[in-house]
Write an enzyme that holds these catalytic residues in place. Sequence first.
Site, PDB file in Angstrom:
ATOM      1  N   GLU A 111     -17.372 -26.716 -24.745  1.00  0.00           N
ATOM      2  CA  GLU A 111     -18.647 -26.002 -24.657  1.00  0.00           C
ATOM      3  C   GLU A 111     -18.454 -24.610 -24.048  1.00  0.00           C
ATOM      4  O   GLU A 111     -19.103 -23.644 -24.445  1.00  0.00           O
ATOM      5  CB  GLU A 111     -19.651 -26.837 -23.864  1.00  0.00           C
ATOM      6  CG  GLU A 111     -20.092 -28.063 -24.691  1.00  0.00           C
ATOM      7  CD  GLU A 111     -20.915 -29.058 -23.911  1.00  0.00           C
ATOM      8  OE1 GLU A 111     -20.488 -29.424 -22.794  1.00  0.00           O
ATOM      9  OE2 GLU A 111     -21.976 -29.468 -24.409  1.00  0.00           O
ATOM     10  N   GLU A 131     -18.727 -37.119 -25.449  1.00  0.00           N
ATOM     11  CA  GLU A 131     -19.727 -37.618 -24.487  1.00  0.00           C
ATOM     12  C   GLU A 131     -20.355 -38.942 -24.892  1.00  0.00           C
ATOM     13  O   GLU A 131     -20.765 -39.729 -24.041  1.00  0.00           O
ATOM     14  CB  GLU A 131     -20.834 -36.564 -24.298  1.00  0.00           C
ATOM     15  CG  GLU A 131     -20.438 -35.370 -23.442  1.00  0.00           C
ATOM     16  CD  GLU A 131     -19.672 -34.278 -24.184  1.00  0.00           C
ATOM     17  OE1 GLU A 131     -19.266 -34.526 -25.356  1.00  0.00           O
ATOM     18  OE2 GLU A 131     -19.460 -33.202 -23.624  1.00  0.00           O
TER      19      GLU A 131
END
Length: 761
Positions: A111, A131
């Site tokens: 990210e 995730e």
Amino acid sequence: MSDADKAVPVSLVRHGRIGLLCIDHPPVNALSVATVAGLDAKVAAFEADSSLDGLLIWCAGRTFVAGGDIAQFDAPDFTAAPYNRILARIEASERLVVAVLHGTALGGGLELALACHYRVAVPGTRVGLPEIKLGLLPGSLGSQRLPRACGADLALDLMLSGRMLDAEAALAAGIVDALVPGEPLAAGLHFLEGLLEGLAPPRRLSTLSAPVAGLPPDFFARALQRATQERARYPAAAAIVQAVEAAATLPFAEGEAVEAALLAACVASPESRALRHLFFAERQAARVPGLPSGITPRALHTAGVVGAGTMGRRIAMSLADAGLPVTLVEASGAALAEGLASVRAQYEASAAAGWLQPDQVARRMGLIAGTLDYGALAGCELVIEAVVEDMALKQQVCARLGQTCKPGAIIATNTSTLDVEVLAEACGRPHDFAGLHFRNPANGGRLIEVVRGSATAPDVLMTAMHLARRLGKVAVVTGVCFGFIGNRMAEAYLRESEFLLMEGVSPARLDAVMQAYGMAMGPCRMLDLAGIDTGARIVLEYGKAGGLPPDPAYRAVVRTLFMLGRLGCKSGAGYYRYPDGEPVADPETERICAALGRAHGIARRTDMTDAEIIERLIFPLINEAAKLLEEGVACRPADIDMVWTAGYGFPDYLGGPVWQADSIGLPRVKAGLERYARLRGNPYDYWDISPLLAALAQSGQRLSDWSAPPPAAEAPADAAAPGGQAQGHAPISHAPISFPPDSRSVQSRIQSGPKPPQSVH
Ligand code: NAD
């Protein structure tokens, strides 16, 4: 550089007109409070220094940022907003910002890279947003920026699977802009200098739209339907679909709000809490309590397996899959031929499915040498016996291994339940001896229980832990008792399963209810797969050791099926029939169960609810878990959850039996145990409540948080846990726990009941 500066994991130095922002936070540069604060400060320093024309973000050590600090999600005020604001500032910079990736750029690391204007990777880099494995969606705008980089379809696939892409695939997908050979800092610098010379403009993913060309109009509706139906117990899946849909259909700022709301819901979900608990449980399990420091594992280049039956052949495959040459010893030529043929058939099936290359089949078969000669084991550094679950036979085999194996070789037993201390004595080298309890199928299952005898040498234990990692498995250390952690608890679960069958619940219903609860497989199907003979022998051998209650109805179903030669899948009938290999409900089993119920005076019930079935199985499981903790057989509550989720099909989204106990509430579990004691009667103490469970229920504490009183001397950390933190642990008790003195008279009826339908050698 001062010591204080060294402690800060983020630095900014000038290289000509370029700022070099380095994250140096071993072992994997994980995001932490300190890393995020350091990033914040150094990005601010770059913003303030207008003499710098560009910024290169790189990481020291073996990898780019490989994820975040998972413990942060448990903070009551957790929010991704501060990190996201830093990423927004990086992206908003008018001066070029480039990330150079190496190792693995995962989660918050990817990210960060996606917020930079350009990303380059050295060959060998892998990227991903895993995730979902923690029941979460990417929470720092990964769900919004990744679809804009590579398209909604691939982004959704990557986020739903959690899989990684290699550098070449990431380049082809548009996730990275170039592959740069060489050392990351120099390669990144070269790339950024080229951009500056070419006056390349900043490129901000948030300003782009996510490519959706070619996707059907109902793409997201169908993806959401699949996520909610097929992965109903994993709410993060639906959240990911919704977030990616927002990325594809809404302006970035609105998508950001959608992602934040979905993340908050996922973080708070019981499923994510359970999965996060297991993430830590797995890492904790690698730390062996009480090992002296400085222990190194023994050399392990060749292995032996004794017995080529259900377990032995697959243990041999697991070892060969890890590249170890294996000597596989059998008692008869026919059994050996059958075992080797089955190994070949399984490898060939894997090749046919595309999981193995044909040359890998040949190589792995070449690693397994079958023989009837125990002498061939003399050169092995580890020998695992996997012969029939029969104490007398195993004692003979272990004694023979003790004489045959070379000095320093480790001798291990795969016994399901037998007393490892007795087998260690039989082998004559108890310090070289341990239990290695693989689960079925041994080459596929994730769990190995490492059974630590009172004399097991520390380096034997450490070698076992290393071996498990080499085989790609989770090892959990357990003390000695009947069944160790897993099968001791399974015994309570199976005991109640059988009483329910004798009360009139059909195997099909019992299995369906427990599968709806979340178990990978119902108890009847599990026993059919494992082999009714193995299941029954466990009971019979426990009877011989004097461990069974004086209850003639105890596990009467499995013993009767065994006596009738219904051995499960392997014989075509057990609880079910298997006309074409698939289970079919068999009225004959129900008739047998009903007859046993009548013979033992067990009342048939017509009012049995699904809730009662679940409680009758799960509450005894929890009660047994508490007993294992208070006896010191299991060193940590989380170890029990690891055993049951990795090895016994307990649903990971429920966190394991101990975690589940706390979710239900210990007072409710205790009240349930009391209620069933009244309903069923308690002449054999089946419903006696663990004092630990009762005390914690009374005091309002959680079983998951319980820890044994600290040992007198603090145990050093285990070298088997790379990068592990030193922790104190309770010692494993080696007191005899559940192997009562031989009291053959107690169970004469049970023992003399069934006759084995085949020779046990
Ligand atoms: P199995 O009956 O399928 O295989 C046992 C094999 O041992 C047979 O092939 C037999 O010929 C061989 N054997 C017997 N005596 C021998 C000797 N003296 N020397 C060499 N080989 C000999 O049994 P299994 O299910 O593979 O179980 C083996 C062990 O693994 C048992 O201790 C069992 O409790 C344990 N275990 C079984 C499972 C399971 O699901 N089946 C799971 C975990 C552990």
